[in-house]
Design an enzyme around this catalytic site. Structure first.
Site, PDB file in Angstrom:
ATOM      1  N   GLU A  94      -2.553   5.860  12.200  1.00 31.92           N
ATOM      2  CA  GLU A  94      -1.598   6.331  11.159  1.00 31.92           C
ATOM      3  C   GLU A  94      -2.815   6.289   9.936  1.00 31.92           C
ATOM      4  OE1 GLU A  94       1.216   3.496  10.692  1.00 31.92           O
ATOM      5  OE2 GLU A  94       1.456   3.881   8.607  1.00 31.92           O
ATOM      6  N   LYS A 104       7.390  -0.257  14.502  1.00 33.15           N
ATOM      7  CA  LYS A 104       6.454  -0.782  13.810  1.00 33.15           C
ATOM      8  C   LYS A 104       6.789  -2.047  12.953  1.00 33.15           C
ATOM      9  CE  LYS A 104       3.425   0.179  10.190  1.00 33.15           C
ATOM     10  NZ  LYS A 104       2.245   0.635   9.595  1.00 33.15           N
ATOM     11  N   HIS A 159       8.720  -1.062   9.222  1.00 33.36           N
ATOM     12  CA  HIS A 159       9.184  -2.076   8.058  1.00 33.36           C
ATOM     13  C   HIS A 159       8.408  -1.740   6.887  1.00 33.36           C
ATOM     14  CE1 HIS A 159       5.509  -4.601   9.468  1.00 33.36           C
ATOM     15  NE2 HIS A 159       5.167  -3.477   9.483  1.00 33.36           N
ATOM     16  N   GLU A 162      -4.518  -2.077   9.489  1.00 28.06           N
ATOM     17  CA  GLU A 162      -3.751  -2.634  10.639  1.00 28.06           C
ATOM     18  C   GLU A 162      -4.469  -2.304  11.824  1.00 28.06           C
ATOM     19  OE1 GLU A 162       0.163  -1.105  10.198  1.00 28.06           O
ATOM     20  OE2 GLU A 162       0.451  -1.394   8.183  1.00 28.06           O
ATOM     21  N   LYS A 203      10.318   5.204   6.938  1.00 28.20           N
ATOM     22  CA  LYS A 203      10.567   3.948   6.128  1.00 28.20           C
ATOM     23  C   LYS A 203      11.661   4.381   5.347  1.00 28.20           C
ATOM     24  CE  LYS A 203       5.711   2.037   5.864  1.00 28.20           C
ATOM     25  NZ  LYS A 203       4.697   2.377   4.929  1.00 28.20           N
ATOM     26  N   ASP A 235       2.027   8.536   7.313  1.00 27.43           N
ATOM     27  CA  ASP A 235       2.945   7.749   6.412  1.00 27.43           C
ATOM     28  C   ASP A 235       3.057   7.961   5.012  1.00 27.43           C
ATOM     29  OD1 ASP A 235       4.047   5.406   5.330  1.00 27.43           O
ATOM     30  OD2 ASP A 235       2.356   3.876   5.669  1.00 27.43           O
ATOM     31  N   SER A 272       0.925  -1.230  -0.085  1.00 23.51           N
ATOM     32  CA  SER A 272       0.172   0.104   0.172  1.00 23.51           C
ATOM     33  C   SER A 272       0.988   1.197  -0.009  1.00 23.51           C
ATOM     34  CB  SER A 272      -1.209   0.090   1.211  1.00 23.51           C
ATOM     35  OG  SER A 272      -0.360   0.217   2.231  1.00 23.51           O
ATOM     36  N   ASP A 330      -3.466   1.598  11.643  1.00 25.20           N
ATOM     37  CA  ASP A 330      -2.988   2.339  10.462  1.00 25.20           C
ATOM     38  C   ASP A 330      -4.302   1.969   9.509  1.00 25.20           C
ATOM     39  OD1 ASP A 330      -2.234   3.112   8.058  1.00 25.20           O
ATOM     40  OD2 ASP A 330      -0.366   1.638   7.928  1.00 25.20           O
ATOM     41  N   HIS A 353      -3.253  -5.935   2.721  1.00 28.59           N
ATOM     42  CA  HIS A 353      -2.232  -6.841   3.551  1.00 28.59           C
ATOM     43  C   HIS A 353      -2.852  -8.121   3.652  1.00 28.59           C
ATOM     44  CE1 HIS A 353       0.208  -3.231   5.075  1.00 28.59           C
ATOM     45  NE2 HIS A 353       0.468  -3.493   3.422  1.00 28.59           N
ATOM     46  N   GLU A 409       1.590  -8.897   7.329  1.00 33.06           N
ATOM     47  CA  GLU A 409       2.644  -8.669   8.645  1.00 33.06           C
ATOM     48  C   GLU A 409       2.522  -9.440   9.979  1.00 33.06           C
ATOM     49  OE1 GLU A 409       1.835  -4.409   8.646  1.00 33.06           O
ATOM     50  OE2 GLU A 409       2.916  -4.025   6.997  1.00 33.06           O
TER      51      GLU A 409
END
Ligand code: PGA
Ligand code: ZN
Length: 423
Positions: free
Chosen positions: A293, A399, A376, A170, A348, A323, A43, A248, A161, A211
């Site tokens: 997030e 994270k 990550h 998430e 990131k 993010d 994503s 997230d 994910h 994840e």
């Protein structure tokens, strides 16, 4: 004697989704060898640095990275030859000028980052330091104490994910009360297992998403929060006091640009930006949800500001984390600071493509009292650089997925080792 770069080689390897990525090795004239591997997102933010893939449909469905590998082996290997490995900034700047594009599309941000990180690993080795201490020297040597980050542990995977009906990407448990990292990790692991048992007991799927979080089909997003609350209690812990929650949302994925609505199909809701703000505010008052997030689409700046300036954000000490909004990019962060769009940033390294630029983003964020979450990607390797990075820059959070799956656990295990070494 400063050690010089003798050889740089890249290899096409596979990530945790079975997609190609790069592993880069740097060799010095004194024989020291260091390496790093590059992660990859699913994503991804629209404004991330360019990930170079081969587009050769006959290899890995077009996702091969042999062009990026070639750029390392043929171009960067030659251009960086003889440079002192400890000159991280000079090396990163040189790669930027060789690439010459705004988004690193010529060499590929994956090629550049692989070299940038492998250079740091090799320099740390050749100077006889663990990576986090070497990175601290590069980032802020005047900072004397070391702290371990708090893990934000992703126990339910949705969005891009996992193949489930969950729109929000998430769901995190955050052990904010315990002081030691190893105790935080143990609490998270206990809750993760309790949640697995709970899902199993109601006949839900307990297979894992990208994840490492569970990826069931559920009735509503609130049902997930309720089950996580129950799992926290089953693990003998108290929601809010011991464990807070985070999400997230990954909102760019469920934002409909045509209708300008946020469409949560699971909840049968199609909401305006203002209604989406209220959706989050309701959750904050109902649950100990304290980290948000990417609650909105990455160009919906006005709505970010609307939420971030709401008095409940201060009252409940909510972390509003950018993010896809910031993509570890100082220019986008600068805009966010001007608009007061957030109060925390996800970092990131592969969103921006060099270690030095990653430091620039963290520095600007910390200078403005932002909280830092080192992260990550959903496609990972067993590379553990981000664990050392989090300690080096004194990040509040890391994270790196659930407490399952080797590529996630590698980072947690590295942090356990750092904590032990620091004792
Ligand atoms: P990604 O997801 O690595 O697939 O982009 C992680 C995130 O959105 O934080
Ligand atoms: Zn995200």
């Amino acid at each position: 004697m400063p050690d010089k770069i003798k050889k740089i080689t890249a290899l096409e390897i596979l990530d945790s989704r079975g997609e190609p990525t790069l592993q880069v090795e740097v060799e010095l004239s004194n024989g020291t060898i260091g390496q790093a591997s590059v992660p990859s997102g699913a994503s991804t933010g629209r404004f991330e640095a360019y990930e170079l893939r081969d587009d050769d449909a006959f290899r890995y469905g077009g996702k091969g990275v042999l062009k990026a590998v070639d750029n390392v082996n043929k171009i960067l290997n030659k251009e960086l030859n003889g440079l002192r490995v400890v000159e991280q900034k000079q090396i990163d700047d040189l790669m930027l000028s060789i690439d010459g594009t705004k988004n690193k599309s010529k060499l590929g941000a994956n090629a550049i980052l692989g070299v940038s990180l492998a250079v740091a690993h090799t320099a740390a080795k050749s100077t006889g330091q663990p990576l986090y201490k070497y990175l601290r020297q590069l980032y802020k040597p005047e900072l004397k104490t070391y702290n371990l980050p708090t893990p934000v542990v992703n126990v339910i995977n949705g969005g891009k994910h996992a193949s489930t009906n969950i729109d929000l990407q998430e769901f995190w448990i955050v052990p904010h009360k315990a002081t030691k990292f190893k105790d935080k990790l143990q609490q998270a692991s206990n809750i993760f297992h309790a949640l697995g048992e709970l899902l199993h007991s109601v006949g839900y799927d307990t297979d894992l998403g990208n994840e490492g979080g569970y990826a069931p089909n559920v009735k509503s997003h609130r049902e997930i929060f309720d089950m996580i609350m129950q799992a926290i209690n089953s693990a003998g812990l108290e929601p809010d006091k011991d464990i807070i929650l985070g999400i997230d949302a990954g909102a760019s994925v469920f934002y409909n640009a045509e209708t300008k609505t946020y469409d949560l199909n699971l909840d049968k809701l199609s909401m305006s930006s203002e209604e989406m703000v209220d959706y989050y505010l309701d959750l904050i008052t109902e649950y100990p949800l304290r980290l948000l997030e990417d609650p909105f689409e990455e160009e919906d700046w006005a709505t970010w500001t609307l939420l971030n300036k709401n008095s409940l954000i201060k009252d409940y000490k909510i972390k509003v984390i950018g993010d896809d909004l910031f993509v570890t990019n100082v220019k986008r962060l600068q805009k966010g600071l001007e608009l007061q769009a957030a109060n925390s940033i996800l970092i990131k390294p592969n969103q921006i493509g060099t270690l030095s630029e990653t430091f620039d983003a963290i520095r600007l964020a910390q200078d403005n009292d932002y909280q830092i979450i080192i992260s990550h990607r959903s496609g990972e390797t067993t590379d553990t650089t981000i664990a050392d990075l989090a300690v080096a820059v004194d990040a509040q959070f890391i994270k790196t997925g659930s407490t399952a799956r080797g590529e996630r656990i590698a980072k947690y295990n590295r942090l356990l080792k750092i904590e032990e070494d620091l004792k």
